[in-house]
Design a protein around this motif. Structure first.
Motif, PDB file in Angstrom:
ATOM      1  N   THR A  43       0.843  -1.191   0.000  1.00 25.43           N
ATOM      2  CA  THR A  43       0.000   0.000   0.000  1.00 25.43           C
ATOM      3  C   THR A  43       0.878   1.239   0.000  1.00 25.43           C
ATOM      4  O   THR A  43       1.981   1.242   0.543  1.00 25.43           O
ATOM      5  N   ARG A  44       0.369   2.292  -0.593  1.00 30.60           N
ATOM      6  CA  ARG A  44       1.071   3.582  -0.520  1.00 30.60           C
ATOM      7  C   ARG A  44       0.868   4.211   0.857  1.00 30.60           C
ATOM      8  O   ARG A  44       1.766   4.834   1.396  1.00 30.60           O
ATOM      9  N   VAL A  81       3.302 -20.537  -7.855  1.00 30.32           N
ATOM     10  CA  VAL A  81       3.407 -19.142  -7.442  1.00 30.32           C
ATOM     11  C   VAL A  81       2.760 -19.072  -6.069  1.00 30.32           C
ATOM     12  O   VAL A  81       1.600 -19.439  -5.898  1.00 30.32           O
ATOM     13  N   PHE A  82       3.534 -18.656  -5.096  1.00 32.26           N
ATOM     14  CA  PHE A  82       3.063 -18.577  -3.711  1.00 32.26           C
ATOM     15  C   PHE A  82       2.832 -17.134  -3.313  1.00 32.26           C
ATOM     16  O   PHE A  82       3.395 -16.208  -3.902  1.00 32.26           O
ATOM     17  N   THR A  83       2.051 -16.956  -2.277  1.00 35.25           N
ATOM     18  CA  THR A  83       1.821 -15.628  -1.721  1.00 35.25           C
ATOM     19  C   THR A  83       1.632 -15.744  -0.228  1.00 35.25           C
ATOM     20  O   THR A  83       1.149 -16.762   0.277  1.00 35.25           O
ATOM     21  N   PHE A  84       2.060 -14.734   0.470  1.00 33.44           N
ATOM     22  CA  PHE A  84       1.746 -14.615   1.883  1.00 33.44           C
ATOM     23  C   PHE A  84       1.722 -13.141   2.256  1.00 33.44           C
ATOM     24  O   PHE A  84       2.287 -12.304   1.573  1.00 33.44           O
ATOM     25  N   VAL A  85       1.020 -12.863   3.324  1.00 31.94           N
ATOM     26  CA  VAL A  85       0.872 -11.494   3.808  1.00 31.94           C
ATOM     27  C   VAL A  85       1.748 -11.333   5.037  1.00 31.94           C
ATOM     28  O   VAL A  85       1.809 -12.212   5.885  1.00 31.94           O
ATOM     29  N   ALA A  86       2.418 -10.208   5.098  1.00 32.33           N
ATOM     30  CA  ALA A  86       3.275  -9.918   6.243  1.00 32.33           C
ATOM     31  C   ALA A  86       2.937  -8.535   6.774  1.00 32.33           C
ATOM     32  O   ALA A  86       2.341  -7.720   6.080  1.00 32.33           O
ATOM     33  N   GLY A  87       3.321  -8.294   7.957  1.00 31.30           N
ATOM     34  CA  GLY A  87       3.089  -6.992   8.564  1.00 31.30           C
ATOM     35  C   GLY A  87       4.046  -6.783   9.712  1.00 31.30           C
ATOM     36  O   GLY A  87       5.026  -7.488   9.846  1.00 31.30           O
ATOM     37  N   ARG A  88       3.741  -5.807  10.524  1.00 34.04           N
ATOM     38  CA  ARG A  88       4.472  -5.500  11.750  1.00 34.04           C
ATOM     39  C   ARG A  88       5.809  -4.817  11.534  1.00 34.04           C
ATOM     40  O   ARG A  88       6.134  -3.903  12.244  1.00 34.04           O
ATOM     41  N   SER A  89       6.624  -5.268  10.584  1.00 35.48           N
ATOM     42  CA  SER A  89       7.958  -4.688  10.471  1.00 35.48           C
ATOM     43  C   SER A  89       7.957  -3.334   9.767  1.00 35.48           C
ATOM     44  O   SER A  89       8.892  -2.567   9.920  1.00 35.48           O
ATOM     45  N   HIS A  90       6.919  -3.048   9.001  1.00 36.58           N
ATOM     46  CA  HIS A  90       6.824  -1.776   8.292  1.00 36.58           C
ATOM     47  C   HIS A  90       5.404  -1.246   8.407  1.00 36.58           C
ATOM     48  O   HIS A  90       4.458  -2.006   8.564  1.00 36.58           O
ATOM     49  N   ALA A  91       5.255   0.040   8.261  1.00 42.67           N
ATOM     50  CA  ALA A  91       3.940   0.676   8.409  1.00 42.67           C
ATOM     51  C   ALA A  91       3.138   0.642   7.118  1.00 42.67           C
ATOM     52  O   ALA A  91       2.267   1.462   6.917  1.00 42.67           O
ATOM     53  N   HIS A  92       3.453  -0.278   6.224  1.00 45.01           N
ATOM     54  CA  HIS A  92       2.718  -0.440   4.974  1.00 45.01           C
ATOM     55  C   HIS A  92       2.296  -1.903   4.871  1.00 45.01           C
ATOM     56  O   HIS A  92       3.131  -2.794   5.032  1.00 45.01           O
ATOM     57  N   PHE A  93       1.022  -2.114   4.579  1.00 51.72           N
ATOM     58  CA  PHE A  93       0.583  -3.476   4.309  1.00 51.72           C
ATOM     59  C   PHE A  93       1.367  -3.978   3.111  1.00 51.72           C
ATOM     60  O   PHE A  93       1.540  -3.264   2.122  1.00 51.72           O
ATOM     61  N   HIS A  94       1.865  -5.206   3.185  1.00 50.01           N
ATOM     62  CA  HIS A  94       2.572  -5.766   2.042  1.00 50.01           C
ATOM     63  C   HIS A  94       2.288  -7.255   1.907  1.00 50.01           C
ATOM     64  O   HIS A  94       2.198  -7.974   2.888  1.00 50.01           O
ATOM     65  N   GLN A  95       2.105  -7.645   0.664  1.00 54.56           N
ATOM     66  CA  GLN A  95       1.863  -9.037   0.318  1.00 54.56           C
ATOM     67  C   GLN A  95       3.000  -9.496  -0.579  1.00 54.56           C
ATOM     68  O   GLN A  95       3.346  -8.823  -1.551  1.00 54.56           O
ATOM     69  N   HIS A  96       3.587 -10.623  -0.242  1.00 50.35           N
ATOM     70  CA  HIS A  96       4.653 -11.212  -1.036  1.00 50.35           C
ATOM     71  C   HIS A  96       4.012 -12.133  -2.071  1.00 50.35           C
ATOM     72  O   HIS A  96       3.126 -12.922  -1.733  1.00 50.35           O
ATOM     73  N   VAL A  97       4.471 -12.061  -3.307  1.00 52.65           N
ATOM     74  CA  VAL A  97       4.021 -12.941  -4.386  1.00 52.65           C
ATOM     75  C   VAL A  97       5.299 -13.406  -5.086  1.00 52.65           C
ATOM     76  O   VAL A  97       6.045 -12.581  -5.602  1.00 52.65           O
ATOM     77  N   PHE A  98       5.543 -14.725  -5.071  1.00 48.23           N
ATOM     78  CA  PHE A  98       6.832 -15.169  -5.586  1.00 48.23           C
ATOM     79  C   PHE A  98       6.749 -16.537  -6.250  1.00 48.23           C
ATOM     80  O   PHE A  98       5.910 -17.365  -5.925  1.00 48.23           O
TER      81      PHE A  98
END
Length: 141
Positions: A43-44, A81-98
């Motif tokens: 997210t921005r 192709v996998f995906t997971f959602v992470a948080g806590r370490s940065h103030a931006h929601f981020h989803q990994h897609v790899f």
């Protein structure tokens, strides 16, 4: 203290990588270093958790993650192709897609880095992935 993700979105700082897609709500970029095919959907806005996203942000993240997965599958032909959602370490929601590349040893967990994974020019890959994100898919269009 400057936000590393905001700096990344501006093309600065240690996390900055090639951008696949960006609009007013999300940025899709390639991870710096490592194997080809590891993308972040972020997210921005400073919002760290899924439940704190606006409906428009949640829709933009979901759309971008789906397009990221489809583009990786089309351009790299990975095993998965996998995906997971992470948080806590940065103030931006981020989803990994790899991509989990073909030939990855079966004994490696789904999320493990593999030294034998394909490497190459991430900026060139991102240029190939960008057309999978048509402007019509941006929110409000």
């Amino acid at each position: 203290m400057e936000c590393l993700i905001c700096a990344k979105h501006d093309g600065d700082g240690p996390l900055a990588g090639p951008v696949v897609f960006a609009d007013e709500l999300v940025v899709v970029s390639h991870r710096t270093g490592g194997a080809l095919g590891y993308l972040f959907v972020e997210t921005r806005r400073h919002v760290a958790t899924l439940d704190a996203l606006t409906v428009a942000e949640a829709e933009a993240v979901a759309r971008a993650a789906r397009l990221a997965a489809a583009s990786l599958r089309a351009e790299l032909d990975p095993e998965f192709v996998f995906t997971f959602v992470a948080g806590r370490s940065h103030a931006h929601f981020h989803q990994h897609v790899f991509a989990r590349h073909r030939g990855t040893p079966d004994e490696l967990p789904w999320h493990a880095e593999w030294a034998g994974a394909p490497t190459g020019d991430a900026a060139e890959l991102c240029a190939r992935l960008s057309p999978y994100f048509p402007p019509c898919c941006a929110p409000g269009r």
